[in-house]
Scaffold this motif. Sequence first.
Motif, PDB file in Angstrom:
ATOM      1  N   ILE A  97       0.853  -1.186   0.000  1.00 52.31           N
ATOM      2  CA  ILE A  97       0.000   0.000   0.000  1.00 52.31           C
ATOM      3  C   ILE A  97       0.886   1.233   0.000  1.00 52.31           C
ATOM      4  CG2 ILE A  97      -1.812   1.228   1.255  1.00 52.31           C
ATOM      5  CD1 ILE A  97      -2.546  -1.509   2.500  1.00 52.31           C
ATOM      6  N   ASP A  98       0.513   2.211  -0.813  1.00 50.74           N
ATOM      7  CA  ASP A  98       1.283   3.445  -0.952  1.00 50.74           C
ATOM      8  C   ASP A  98       0.480   4.644  -0.466  1.00 50.74           C
ATOM      9  OD1 ASP A  98       3.363   2.052  -2.142  1.00 50.74           O
ATOM     10  OD2 ASP A  98       2.665   2.467  -4.169  1.00 50.74           O
ATOM     11  N   THR A  99       1.192   5.728  -0.205  1.00 52.23           N
ATOM     12  CA  THR A  99       0.520   6.988   0.103  1.00 52.23           C
ATOM     13  C   THR A  99      -0.225   7.448  -1.144  1.00 52.23           C
ATOM     14  OG1 THR A  99       2.511   8.203  -0.493  1.00 52.23           O
ATOM     15  CG2 THR A  99       2.211   7.702   1.839  1.00 52.23           C
ATOM     16  N   VAL A 100      -1.276   8.246  -0.918  1.00 50.55           N
ATOM     17  CA  VAL A 100      -2.098   8.686  -2.047  1.00 50.55           C
ATOM     18  C   VAL A 100      -1.833  10.122  -2.471  1.00 50.55           C
ATOM     19  CG1 VAL A 100      -3.928   7.030  -1.572  1.00 50.55           C
ATOM     20  CG2 VAL A 100      -4.033   9.284  -0.541  1.00 50.55           C
ATOM     21  N   GLY A 101      -1.143  10.879  -1.633  1.00 52.75           N
ATOM     22  CA  GLY A 101      -0.831  12.263  -1.981  1.00 52.75           C
ATOM     23  C   GLY A 101      -1.979  13.225  -1.748  1.00 52.75           C
ATOM     24  N   ALA A 102      -2.886  12.882  -0.827  1.00 50.59           N
ATOM     25  CA  ALA A 102      -4.043  13.735  -0.561  1.00 50.59           C
ATOM     26  C   ALA A 102      -3.814  14.688   0.608  1.00 50.59           C
ATOM     27  CB  ALA A 102      -5.270  12.879  -0.284  1.00 50.59           C
ATOM     28  N   ALA A 103      -2.986  14.307   1.568  1.00 52.88           N
ATOM     29  CA  ALA A 103      -2.813  15.113   2.781  1.00 52.88           C
ATOM     30  C   ALA A 103      -1.860  16.276   2.532  1.00 52.88           C
ATOM     31  CB  ALA A 103      -2.304  14.249   3.917  1.00 52.88           C
ATOM     32  N   THR A 104      -2.229  17.429   3.086  1.00 50.78           N
ATOM     33  CA  THR A 104      -1.427  18.642   2.936  1.00 50.78           C
ATOM     34  C   THR A 104      -1.053  19.187   4.313  1.00 50.78           C
ATOM     35  OG1 THR A 104      -3.397  20.045   2.907  1.00 50.78           O
ATOM     36  CG2 THR A 104      -2.583  19.246   0.775  1.00 50.78           C
ATOM     37  N   PHE A 105      -0.085  20.093   4.330  1.00 53.15           N
ATOM     38  CA  PHE A 105       0.299  20.747   5.575  1.00 53.15           C
ATOM     39  C   PHE A 105       0.926  22.088   5.270  1.00 53.15           C
ATOM     40  CE2 PHE A 105       3.766  18.024   4.271  1.00 53.15           C
ATOM     41  CZ  PHE A 105       4.925  18.728   4.534  1.00 53.15           C
ATOM     42  N   ALA A 106       1.176  22.871   6.314  1.00 54.26           N
ATOM     43  CA  ALA A 106       1.746  24.215   6.233  1.00 54.26           C
ATOM     44  C   ALA A 106       0.803  25.165   5.493  1.00 54.26           C
ATOM     45  CB  ALA A 106       3.133  24.211   5.604  1.00 54.26           C
ATOM     46  N   GLU A 157       7.327   2.823   4.670  1.00 60.53           N
ATOM     47  CA  GLU A 157       8.389   3.832   4.714  1.00 60.53           C
ATOM     48  C   GLU A 157       7.866   5.172   5.214  1.00 60.53           C
ATOM     49  OE1 GLU A 157      11.239   2.079   1.195  1.00 60.53           O
ATOM     50  OE2 GLU A 157       9.699   3.521   0.658  1.00 60.53           O
ATOM     51  N   ALA A 158       6.633   5.510   4.858  1.00 53.21           N
ATOM     52  CA  ALA A 158       6.044   6.769   5.322  1.00 53.21           C
ATOM     53  C   ALA A 158       5.865   6.749   6.837  1.00 53.21           C
ATOM     54  CB  ALA A 158       4.707   7.011   4.627  1.00 53.21           C
ATOM     55  N   LEU A 159       5.421   5.615   7.386  1.00 49.21           N
ATOM     56  CA  LEU A 159       5.251   5.520   8.833  1.00 49.21           C
ATOM     57  C   LEU A 159       6.597   5.541   9.550  1.00 49.21           C
ATOM     58  CD1 LEU A 159       2.321   2.969   9.145  1.00 49.21           C
ATOM     59  CD2 LEU A 159       2.281   5.425   9.639  1.00 49.21           C
ATOM     60  N   GLU A 160       7.616   4.976   8.926  1.00 46.03           N
ATOM     61  CA  GLU A 160       8.967   5.042   9.507  1.00 46.03           C
ATOM     62  C   GLU A 160       9.417   6.502   9.605  1.00 46.03           C
ATOM     63  OE1 GLU A 160      13.528   3.693   8.407  1.00 46.03           O
ATOM     64  OE2 GLU A 160      11.876   2.550   7.555  1.00 46.03           O
ATOM     65  N   GLN A 161       9.153   7.275   8.558  1.00 40.89           N
ATOM     66  CA  GLN A 161       9.504   8.705   8.574  1.00 40.89           C
ATOM     67  C   GLN A 161       8.704   9.438   9.647  1.00 40.89           C
ATOM     68  OE1 GLN A 161      11.957  10.106   6.792  1.00 40.89           O
ATOM     69  NE2 GLN A 161      11.581  12.075   7.732  1.00 40.89           N
ATOM     70  N   ALA A 162       7.416   9.111   9.766  1.00 43.85           N
ATOM     71  CA  ALA A 162       6.583   9.737  10.790  1.00 43.85           C
ATOM     72  C   ALA A 162       7.132   9.443  12.184  1.00 43.85           C
ATOM     73  CB  ALA A 162       5.134   9.252  10.668  1.00 43.85           C
ATOM     74  N   VAL A 178       1.440  12.912   7.132  1.00 41.74           N
ATOM     75  CA  VAL A 178       1.922  11.594   6.709  1.00 41.74           C
ATOM     76  C   VAL A 178       0.959  10.507   7.189  1.00 41.74           C
ATOM     77  CG1 VAL A 178       3.752   9.863   7.025  1.00 41.74           C
ATOM     78  CG2 VAL A 178       4.353  12.240   6.549  1.00 41.74           C
ATOM     79  N   ILE A 179       0.568  10.564   8.455  1.00 38.91           N
ATOM     80  CA  ILE A 179      -0.323   9.543   9.004  1.00 38.91           C
ATOM     81  C   ILE A 179      -1.696   9.611   8.337  1.00 38.91           C
ATOM     82  CG2 ILE A 179      -1.530   8.798  11.099  1.00 38.91           C
ATOM     83  CD1 ILE A 179       1.063   9.556  12.613  1.00 38.91           C
ATOM     84  N   ASP A 180      -2.220  10.806   8.099  1.00 44.33           N
ATOM     85  CA  ASP A 180      -3.501  10.946   7.401  1.00 44.33           C
ATOM     86  C   ASP A 180      -3.432  10.346   6.003  1.00 44.33           C
ATOM     87  OD1 ASP A 180      -4.503  12.247   9.621  1.00 44.33           O
ATOM     88  OD2 ASP A 180      -4.523  14.245   8.693  1.00 44.33           O
ATOM     89  N   ASP A 181      -2.321  10.569   5.310  1.00 47.05           N
ATOM     90  CA  ASP A 181      -2.187  10.049   3.955  1.00 47.05           C
ATOM     91  C   ASP A 181      -2.046   8.526   3.957  1.00 47.05           C
ATOM     92  OD1 ASP A 181      -1.975  11.728   1.353  1.00 47.05           O
ATOM     93  OD2 ASP A 181      -0.711   9.966   1.004  1.00 47.05           O
ATOM     94  N   VAL A 182      -1.336   7.983   4.933  1.00 53.81           N
ATOM     95  CA  VAL A 182      -1.245   6.523   5.065  1.00 53.81           C
ATOM     96  C   VAL A 182      -2.638   5.949   5.320  1.00 53.81           C
ATOM     97  CG1 VAL A 182      -0.400   4.662   6.554  1.00 53.81           C
ATOM     98  CG2 VAL A 182       1.174   6.427   5.759  1.00 53.81           C
ATOM     99  N   ALA A 183      -3.413   6.605   6.181  1.00 49.93           N
ATOM    100  CA  ALA A 183      -4.775   6.145   6.462  1.00 49.93           C
ATOM    101  C   ALA A 183      -5.624   6.160   5.190  1.00 49.93           C
ATOM    102  CB  ALA A 183      -5.413   7.006   7.544  1.00 49.93           C
TER     103      ALA A 183
END
Length: 94
Positions: free
Chosen positions: A7-16, A36-41, A78-83
């Motif tokens: 499963i990959d990130t979808v690129g929907a979550a934004t920040f800043a 990998e995204a959760l590891e970064q988080a 990152v967590i929102d996008d993983v979800a």
Amino acid sequence: MSAPLLIDTVGAATFAKCNSENQPLFRVNAGVSCEEALEQASLLMDCINKLTLMGGMDDKNGALVWAAHYLGEQVKAVIDDVADGLQRAQAGDV
């Protein structure tokens, strides 16, 4: 035994958010493995924990608190996008 889901990130979550319209400045990139995204988080959360500890012991250094705030915003994205990626996978959209 079935193969594990990739499963990959979808690129929907934004920040800043910035400007008067709260326009997001950054977005999580789509196509990064959720593992990998959760590891970064997790790494970012470790930095936040250290900054808030140091900031709590030094009332004169607001920069630490602001740094933790902005890192926390990144972790949340990152967590929102993983979800989102997990939800799409469960729905069969992968």
